[in-house]
Design a protein around this motif. Structure first.
Motif, mmCIF file in Angstrom:
data_model
loop_
_atom_site.group_PDB
_atom_site.id
_atom_site.type_symbol
_atom_site.label_atom_id
_atom_site.label_comp_id
_atom_site.label_asym_id
_atom_site.label_seq_id
_atom_site.Cartn_x
_atom_site.Cartn_y
_atom_site.Cartn_z
ATOM 1 N N ARG A 174 0.952 -1.139 0.093
ATOM 2 C CA ARG A 174 0.100 0.041 0.119
ATOM 3 C C ARG A 174 1.091 1.208 -0.088
ATOM 4 N NH1 ARG A 174 -3.212 -2.776 3.321
ATOM 5 N NH2 ARG A 174 -2.213 -1.980 5.293
ATOM 6 N N ALA A 175 1.877 1.351 0.859
ATOM 7 C CA ALA A 175 2.774 2.289 1.155
ATOM 8 C C ALA A 175 3.636 2.522 -0.528
ATOM 9 C CB ALA A 175 3.789 2.234 2.167
ATOM 10 N N SER A 176 4.048 1.490 -1.178
ATOM 11 C CA SER A 176 4.644 1.768 -2.375
ATOM 12 C C SER A 176 3.686 2.255 -3.405
ATOM 13 C CB SER A 176 5.341 0.505 -2.791
ATOM 14 O OG SER A 176 5.774 0.294 -3.854
ATOM 15 N N PHE A 177 2.583 1.744 -3.557
ATOM 16 C CA PHE A 177 1.581 2.068 -4.259
ATOM 17 C C PHE A 177 1.027 3.641 -4.175
ATOM 18 C CE2 PHE A 177 0.757 -1.713 -6.005
ATOM 19 C CZ PHE A 177 0.318 -2.131 -7.127
ATOM 20 N N GLN A 178 0.846 4.027 -3.105
ATOM 21 C CA GLN A 178 0.712 5.421 -2.679
ATOM 22 C C GLN A 178 1.746 6.382 -3.075
ATOM 23 O OE1 GLN A 178 -1.968 6.732 -1.299
ATOM 24 N NE2 GLN A 178 -1.214 8.677 -1.265
ATOM 25 N N LYS A 179 3.330 6.009 -2.959
ATOM 26 C CA LYS A 179 4.423 6.787 -3.460
ATOM 27 C C LYS A 179 4.097 6.860 -4.755
ATOM 28 C CE LYS A 179 9.166 6.215 -3.837
ATOM 29 N NZ LYS A 179 10.271 5.362 -3.554
ATOM 30 N N ILE A 180 4.035 5.849 -5.429
ATOM 31 C CA ILE A 180 3.906 5.930 -7.000
ATOM 32 C C ILE A 180 2.964 6.671 -7.451
ATOM 33 C CG2 ILE A 180 3.870 4.710 -9.245
ATOM 34 C CD1 ILE A 180 6.394 4.273 -7.457
ATOM 35 N N PHE A 181 1.824 6.702 -6.727
ATOM 36 C CA PHE A 181 0.287 7.179 -7.135
ATOM 37 C C PHE A 181 0.701 8.737 -6.961
ATOM 38 C CE2 PHE A 181 -4.182 8.401 -6.144
ATOM 39 C CZ PHE A 181 -4.570 8.115 -7.335
ATOM 40 N N LEU A 182 1.342 9.253 -6.024
ATOM 41 C CA LEU A 182 1.533 10.649 -5.924
ATOM 42 C C LEU A 182 2.743 11.220 -6.708
ATOM 43 C CD1 LEU A 182 1.309 10.979 -2.006
ATOM 44 C CD2 LEU A 182 -0.146 11.494 -3.535
ATOM 45 N N GLN A 183 3.761 10.190 -7.277
ATOM 46 C CA GLN A 183 4.635 10.792 -8.129
ATOM 47 C C GLN A 183 4.055 10.854 -9.463
ATOM 48 O OE1 GLN A 183 7.528 7.470 -8.032
ATOM 49 N NE2 GLN A 183 8.643 8.453 -6.437
ATOM 50 N N ILE A 184 2.935 10.142 -9.765
ATOM 51 C CA ILE A 184 2.279 10.256 -11.014
ATOM 52 C C ILE A 184 1.661 11.561 -11.040
ATOM 53 C CG2 ILE A 184 0.551 9.287 -12.348
ATOM 54 C CD1 ILE A 184 1.448 6.473 -11.577
ATOM 55 N N ARG A 185 0.812 11.818 -9.818
ATOM 56 C CA ARG A 185 0.022 13.101 -9.893
ATOM 57 C C ARG A 185 0.925 14.450 -9.808
ATOM 58 N NH1 ARG A 185 -2.235 14.832 -4.206
ATOM 59 N NH2 ARG A 185 -0.143 15.458 -3.928
ATOM 60 N N GLN A 186 2.243 14.291 -9.675
ATOM 61 C CA GLN A 186 2.995 15.454 -9.707
ATOM 62 C C GLN A 186 3.520 15.785 -11.233
ATOM 63 O OE1 GLN A 186 6.506 13.961 -7.412
ATOM 64 N NE2 GLN A 186 6.278 15.625 -6.020
ATOM 65 N N ARG A 187 3.709 14.586 -12.072
ATOM 66 C CA ARG A 187 3.954 14.754 -13.329
ATOM 67 C C ARG A 187 2.611 15.074 -14.143
ATOM 68 N NH1 ARG A 187 8.478 9.956 -13.927
ATOM 69 N NH2 ARG A 187 10.041 11.374 -13.561
ATOM 70 N N ILE A 188 1.495 14.431 -13.789
ATOM 71 C CA ILE A 188 0.336 14.928 -14.537
ATOM 72 C C ILE A 188 -0.093 16.494 -14.257
ATOM 73 C CG2 ILE A 188 -2.342 14.518 -14.481
ATOM 74 C CD1 ILE A 188 -0.355 12.318 -15.834
ATOM 75 N N THR A 189 0.322 16.957 -12.995
ATOM 76 C CA THR A 189 0.040 18.283 -12.687
ATOM 77 C C THR A 189 0.915 19.204 -13.680
ATOM 78 O OG1 THR A 189 -0.461 17.612 -10.274
ATOM 79 C CG2 THR A 189 -0.085 20.001 -10.586
ATOM 80 N N LEU A 190 1.864 18.840 -13.863
ATOM 81 C CA LEU A 190 2.905 19.544 -14.776
ATOM 82 C C LEU A 190 2.099 19.796 -16.240
ATOM 83 C CD1 LEU A 190 6.496 18.408 -13.590
ATOM 84 C CD2 LEU A 190 5.236 20.838 -13.096
ATOM 85 N N LEU A 191 1.715 18.324 -16.550
ATOM 86 C CA LEU A 191 1.117 18.348 -17.785
ATOM 87 C C LEU A 191 -0.023 19.002 -18.082
ATOM 88 C CD1 LEU A 191 1.209 17.094 -20.877
ATOM 89 C CD2 LEU A 191 -0.204 15.358 -19.822
ATOM 90 N N VAL A 192 -0.911 19.221 -17.294
ATOM 91 C CA VAL A 192 -2.506 19.965 -17.445
ATOM 92 C C VAL A 192 -1.939 21.463 -17.220
ATOM 93 C CG1 VAL A 192 -3.502 17.799 -16.627
ATOM 94 C CG2 VAL A 192 -2.894 19.546 -14.827
ATOM 95 N N ALA A 193 -0.859 22.012 -16.556
ATOM 96 C CA ALA A 193 -0.487 23.323 -16.479
ATOM 97 C C ALA A 193 0.098 23.827 -17.477
ATOM 98 C CB ALA A 193 0.435 23.223 -15.210
ATOM 99 N N LEU A 194 0.537 22.992 -18.583
ATOM 100 C CA LEU A 194 0.892 23.698 -19.756
ATOM 101 C C LEU A 194 0.037 24.452 -20.430
ATOM 102 C CD1 LEU A 194 2.791 20.411 -21.438
ATOM 103 C CD2 LEU A 194 3.798 22.386 -20.145
ATOM 104 N N SER A 195 0.355 25.606 -20.895
ATOM 105 C CA SER A 195 -0.300 26.666 -21.854
ATOM 106 C C SER A 195 -0.790 25.952 -23.048
ATOM 107 C CB SER A 195 0.539 27.989 -21.852
ATOM 108 O OG SER A 195 1.524 27.858 -22.854
ATOM 109 N N ASP A 196 -1.472 26.605 -23.944
ATOM 110 C CA ASP A 196 -1.888 26.329 -24.887
ATOM 111 C C ASP A 196 -0.932 26.359 -26.096
ATOM 112 O OD1 ASP A 196 -4.791 25.647 -24.355
ATOM 113 O OD2 ASP A 196 -5.353 27.695 -24.973
#
Length: 165
Positions: free
Chosen positions: A122-144
């Motif tokens: 569970r801890a390992s999955f949570q860690k990876i899940f949060l890492q994925i969120r960090q990169r997805i947050t960067l992607l969705v923040a990209l301007s047009d």
């Protein structure tokens, strides 16, 4: 603001955890600008229960989650991808199909979630899940402007090189 919706395919060998979690995060955080999918070169046939629990916890509709082959996205009636991202080192090294439309490809590596006990898993999955969120947050923040043309290639690849904790 552009009305274009970017289709993104996340690939991992088994399509049971990292690629599925990436799909979920982008569909939740993408604000309608992105539509995410996931697949695997050798799908396991089931989504890991830890991944399902984490996605359910952020309000993602887990009802349609399934482990599927990347072959589905080669078909004539499949959604045309703008971006294809590998999320495990095995998938990165595999010869991928030639995708219709020749989408941008990139690698965003994450370690394989693991653990001997349920608490460690569970801890390992949570860690990876949060890492994925960090990169997805960067992607969705990209301007047009960053999502258009040649700038997109650099932006998506730079996100993959971003250190995640």
């Amino acid at each position: 603001m552009s009305n274009k919706v970017y289709n993104v395919l996340f690939l991992c060998t088994a399509n049971s955890a990292r690629s599925v979690m990436s799909e979920g995060w982008l569909n939740v955080l993408g604000g309608g600008r992105f539509r995410a999918f996931s697949a695997g070169s050798h799908p396991s046939g089931k989504v890991n229960p830890h991944a399902i629990a984490l996605l359910d916890g952020i309000g993602y509709d887990i009802g349609a989650l399934r482990s599927k082959s990347w072959d589905e996205f080669e078909l004539a009636d499949a959604p045309r991808m703008d971006i294809v991202i590998t999320v495990c080192d095995n998938a990165k090294g595999e010869a991928c199909p030639v995708w219709p439309g020749h989408p941008l490809t990139a690698h965003w590596g994450y370690e394989d979630p693991h653990g001997e006990t349920e608490a460690e898993k569970r801890a390992s999955f949570q860690k990876i899940f949060l890492q994925i969120r960090q990169r997805i947050t960067l992607l969705v923040a990209l301007s047009d402007a960053q999502l258009a043309g040649p700038a997109l290639k650099d932006a998506v690849r730079d996100i993959g090189e971003t250190r995640v904790d």
